[in-house]
Design an enzyme around this catalytic site. Sequence first.
Site: not given
Length: 182
Positions: A12-16, A49, A51, A53
């Site tokens: 949940r660090s914001g990678k994606s 995920h 929703d 992109r």
Amino acid sequence: MGKIILVTGGSRSGKSTFAENIFKDTDDVLYIATAIVTDEEMGDRIKKHIDSRNARWTTFEGFYDLDKAIGNYDINNILLDCVTIMITNLMFKEKIDFDKISMGKIDELLDDIKTQFEKLILKARVANINFVMVTNEVGSGLVPENKLSRVFRDIAGFVNQYIASQSDEVYLISCGLPLKLK
């Protein structure tokens, strides 16, 4: 010229979000989703995920022999999310008793998994495409108490090191903020 980019960080660090924003201005993206629905929680995570992109991106769901799969697409940008989930799926592809696994079998498993990424990166280089991979940083926590978790951590750590060594750029994401490592 195509680039290989690795995006890493904690859960949940914001990678994606960071990885998706690399391709925010293009619809020419193959999104490789490596997660499989194993329970209701995972189903909910996958839906979120999807929703988040770009709906115009092409999605491929899978985790094995991805080098062959991407050859079926005429596309210039690939985003693979996520390396660590792919590793998990590859580890459980065969029935293995991880409590009794030998060091030799662990080495074989690591070699097999690393080969999956070697072939995938080579395919991206030969095709001269932009290839972004998202992975979890697994080496910043405590040493896990059970063998399966230690085997996973070690394999994921070695694969992350390999991918980083092959990448043109590497980003560490913390609290949604990127730090360029390479």
